[in-house]
Scaffold this active site. Sequence first.
Site, PDB file in Angstrom:
ATOM      1  N   LYS A 192       0.829  -1.215   0.000  1.00 29.10           N
ATOM      2  CA  LYS A 192       0.000   0.000   0.000  1.00 29.10           C
ATOM      3  C   LYS A 192       0.866   1.269   0.000  1.00 29.10           C
ATOM      4  O   LYS A 192       2.083   1.192   0.145  1.00 29.10           O
ATOM      5  CB  LYS A 192      -0.931  -0.017   1.219  1.00 29.10           C
ATOM      6  CG  LYS A 192      -1.983  -1.127   1.128  1.00 29.10           C
ATOM      7  CD  LYS A 192      -2.917  -0.915  -0.048  1.00 29.10           C
ATOM      8  CE  LYS A 192      -4.049  -1.885  -0.114  1.00 29.10           C
ATOM      9  NZ  LYS A 192      -3.722  -3.181  -0.753  1.00 29.10           N
TER      10      LYS A 192
HETATM   11  C1  LIG Z   1      -9.582  -2.208  -1.696  1.00 30.72           C
HETATM   12  C2  LIG Z   1      -9.056  -3.040  -0.580  1.00 30.72           C
HETATM   13  N1  LIG Z   1      -9.861  -3.326   0.457  1.00 30.72           N
HETATM   14  C3  LIG Z   1      -9.431  -4.053   1.495  1.00 30.72           C
HETATM   15  C4  LIG Z   1      -8.159  -4.555   1.530  1.00 30.72           C
HETATM   16  C5  LIG Z   1      -7.741  -5.424   2.673  1.00 30.72           C
HETATM   17  O1  LIG Z   1      -6.684  -4.857   3.367  1.00 30.72           O
HETATM   18  P1  LIG Z   1      -5.803  -5.712   4.369  1.00 30.72           P
HETATM   19  O2  LIG Z   1      -4.873  -6.541   3.567  1.00 30.72           O
HETATM   20  O3  LIG Z   1      -5.085  -4.650   5.172  1.00 30.72           O
HETATM   21  O4  LIG Z   1      -6.724  -6.513   5.207  1.00 30.72           O
HETATM   22  C6  LIG Z   1      -7.270  -4.266   0.486  1.00 30.72           C
HETATM   23  C7  LIG Z   1      -5.888  -4.756   0.520  1.00 30.72           C
HETATM   24  O5  LIG Z   1      -5.351  -5.421  -0.300  1.00 30.72           O
HETATM   25  C8  LIG Z   1      -7.734  -3.498  -0.612  1.00 30.72           C
HETATM   26  O6  LIG Z   1      -6.935  -3.215  -1.648  1.00 30.72           O
END
Ligand SMILES: Cc1ncc(COP(=O)(O)O)c(C=O)c1O
Length: 384
Positions: A192
């Site tokens: 990210k």
């Molecule tokens: C649009 C979106 N929502 C949710 C997530 C989930 O994030 P995390 O990996 O921190 O749980 C991601 C991560 O890849 C994402 O890109």
Amino acid sequence: MTTWGIPYFELQLGAEEQAAALSVIESNWLTMGPKIAEFETSFAAALEIEGSLERPLQAIAVANCTVALHLALAALEIGPGDEVICPSLTFVATANAIRYVGAQPVFADICSEDEWNLDPRDVEAKITPRTKAILVMHYGGYPCRMKALGELAKKHGLRIVEDTSHGPLAESEGRMLGTIGDVGCFSFFSNKNMTTGEGGMVVTRDPELAQTLRAMRAHGMTASSYERFKGHAFGYDVTLLGFNFRMDEIRAAIGVEQLKKLPVTNERRKDLVTCYHRHVAQQVPSLVVPFRGWSGRFGYHIFPLLLPRNVERGAVMAALAEHGIQTSIHYRPVHTFSAYQDVRAEVPVTNAIAPRILSLPLFPTLTEDKIERVVMSLKSCLES
Ligand SMILES: Cc1ncc(COP(=O)(O)O)c(C=O)c1O
């Protein structure tokens, strides 16, 4: 293992993150404590627009964005029998979170080939008496149409949760993404715009909701281990059914340092995206690049485009891999996964673009020379 000449993504951590992580280890306190408090305070401050008359933002650090979304929906008391409208063109966690609380995801379409965010007209068409919330996802860190969605939410008494995984410090009409709806959720996953390895943040301006979110993050307990260690509390009550969604001190310390770098790395991403636009316009002008021509302070998290209709995406990805270039897909629509076959989805624009989506490498240490190489390689793959 393939060694990529140009990987899709490259992590950038420095001496600052190293020193921050080490100092936590030296402090001998690893679970939720002072670094979490510092990270939350600095994250909330970074999302405030100067001179804003709104209620102060509160930030609550959590283990990842998936649990952030789960927590947000649980704290908003969304549950069985409720429907939540969300895009299908998103990472599966967006929709999964709706299912974790027992509610039903209802997929709405994106605006167009050029704007891959929720279409407020389709959202409105999908509102039923069961609809309780709209879960938006700011694709690539480009803002959804929050004004129109906000009006819909007001008219129908709906809550808005923002999946802002792609857009920390991105803005829309003078407000930061994630601070416009009722709750904003952020991801600090490794790839990210800013990272803690695994990590997430929930933000809200509603003090009561913030209190519930904080309690729910840690089992519904009224006092943490750190507060008891400090002698500020000797016991605790459990006031609601909570979870263990906590972040730890090492991640928070890395997050504080990453956040300091974010304005510069976001700006770098913007420059690189501008460079991509220039090369695509010169070399392969027929390609559709969503959000091209948008100007503002966005997240620039990824660089997606649409391949021409007649080409096979797998072959293009394989040919680019031959050139040492790693690519990705954001996203296979959620409703096409096996686990979502029971959810009906009328999303014709999403379906039309899905097989053609391709994301090219984008990360702050990428160079303009490499961008030129990526675009030239893509051009030669398309020509052959
Ligand atoms: C649009 C979106 N929502 C949710 C997530 C989930 O994030 P995390 O990996 O921190 O749980 C991601 C991560 O890849 C994402 O890109």
